[in-house]
Write an enzyme that holds these catalytic residues in place. Sequence first.
Site, PDB file in Angstrom:
ATOM      1  CG  ASP A 102     -15.917  53.697 -10.650  1.00 30.08           C
ATOM      2  OD1 ASP A 102     -16.288  54.768 -10.794  1.00 30.08           O
ATOM      3  OD2 ASP A 102     -15.047  54.013 -11.051  1.00 30.08           O
TER       4      ASP A 102
HETATM    5  C1  LIG Z   1     -17.371  52.826 -17.982  1.00 33.95           C
HETATM    6  S1  LIG Z   1     -16.612  54.177 -16.245  1.00 33.95           S
HETATM    7  C2  LIG Z   1     -17.464  53.486 -15.564  1.00 33.95           C
HETATM    8  C3  LIG Z   1     -17.139  53.822 -14.327  1.00 33.95           C
HETATM    9  O1  LIG Z   1     -16.153  54.307 -14.156  1.00 33.95           O
HETATM   10  C4  LIG Z   1     -17.719  55.759 -14.232  1.00 33.95           C
HETATM   11  O2  LIG Z   1     -19.183  55.006 -13.952  1.00 33.95           O
HETATM   12  C5  LIG Z   1     -17.171  56.558 -13.695  1.00 33.95           C
HETATM   13  O3  LIG Z   1     -17.777  56.343 -11.473  1.00 33.95           O
HETATM   14  C6  LIG Z   1     -16.709  57.463 -13.387  1.00 33.95           C
HETATM   15  O4  LIG Z   1     -15.759  58.299 -12.491  1.00 33.95           O
HETATM   16  P1  LIG Z   1     -14.851  59.270 -12.643  1.00 33.95           P
HETATM   17  O5  LIG Z   1     -14.141  59.423 -11.032  1.00 33.95           O
HETATM   18  O6  LIG Z   1     -14.551  59.743 -13.567  1.00 33.95           O
HETATM   19  O7  LIG Z   1     -13.745  58.732 -13.091  1.00 33.95           O
END
Ligand SMILES: CSC[C@@H](O)[C@@H](O)C(=O)COP(=O)(O)O
Length: 363
Positions: free
Chosen positions: A246
């Site tokens: 993220d």
């Molecule tokens: C290509 S998506 C990478 C990250 O965003 C993913 O691993 C993640 O942590 C998503 O978290 P989320 O809370 O579902 O948005």
Amino acid sequence: MTLQAIKYENGTLEVLDQLLLPKESKYIPILGVEDGWKVINKMQVRGAPAIAIVGCLSLAVEISKEEFEKKKALRREVEGKLNYLISARPTAVNMKQAADHLISYINSLDNDESVSAQEMQARFVAAIEAMLEKDISDNRSIGEFGAKAVLNNVTDGEQVRILTHCNTGSLATAYFGTALGVVRCLHSASRLENCYFTETRPYNQGARLTAYELVHDKIPSTLVCDSTVAYLMKTAQINAVVVGADRVAANGDTANKIGTYQIAVVARHHEVPFYVAAPLTSIDFNVNTGDNIVIEERPQVEMTHINNIRIASPGVTCWNPAFDVTPARLITGIITEKGVFRPSELSTLQSQLQDHKNTLPQL
Ligand SMILES: CSC[C@@H](O)[C@@H](O)C(=O)COP(=O)(O)O
């Protein structure tokens, strides 16, 4: 055919409601920024790249319908709405990077006296639309670089067993995926024996979304509980862990879905290479280390209930951070669309990040 979570055509946007998956596949129409903010905040759309793309496309939808006589009015609206979209979720950096870049772009169009208000509007919308295509081609490169890196550690022709976490596929990006893109590439090269993936409590991105994608694409895979990871690594000879990101700090510390850090600790114990697969837009050179990344905390109800059914004892207190930070020292490599880098090599990427910005409309 890989799943399409974001449908956009000529100013019309629909997103697959990920809260309803896998029970129901329903698309939500996004009529403007307010709808975009809501689907991101409620996690009907989630995954760092998808958040940025849907946020920006919701702005494209909104301004496509409007008429601007004055360039300044368009610039003000764009800036205000992009800053609003950033506030929907704090940890993923992709929306912020996209907003910064688009604000610089709209400012440059505003300052260019040869550009009319109508042309400014059309060029700005086209710049957002280009993000979709760019994300897809970046994901393909990430997939290829990642597959090569994983296969470097095994003998010719050997098939590999990968572990991944959360959902990083077509549901989290414009199409194809990052960590799951690596898995897809290994599978199409007939080099994937199996992809193990975690449930990813409490939102269950693994059990609901990654399972949905892998079953849909007929990729050999096995769902495991989050608590199975150490035993899996002891017994199943995992060749590599590949996860998404993220926000990657300048020193390589990586914020990703809660549970990533403990998988990295276990991987180090078992000497399994641990890779982060992420586009350059997930790297935040303004943040020196992971200590400065804001971690989103989600409502307790996501832990206490599943599909509106209470599973935790009433009255219990919960702590629900949505992400954690894996220290750079536990990361073998960061797989980007420009290649695979050790965390210590990230500073050399800064100039390539500039190239990336230059591939978007010239400022
Ligand atoms: C290509 S998506 C990478 C990250 O965003 C993913 O691993 C993640 O942590 C998503 O978290 P989320 O809370 O579902 O948005």
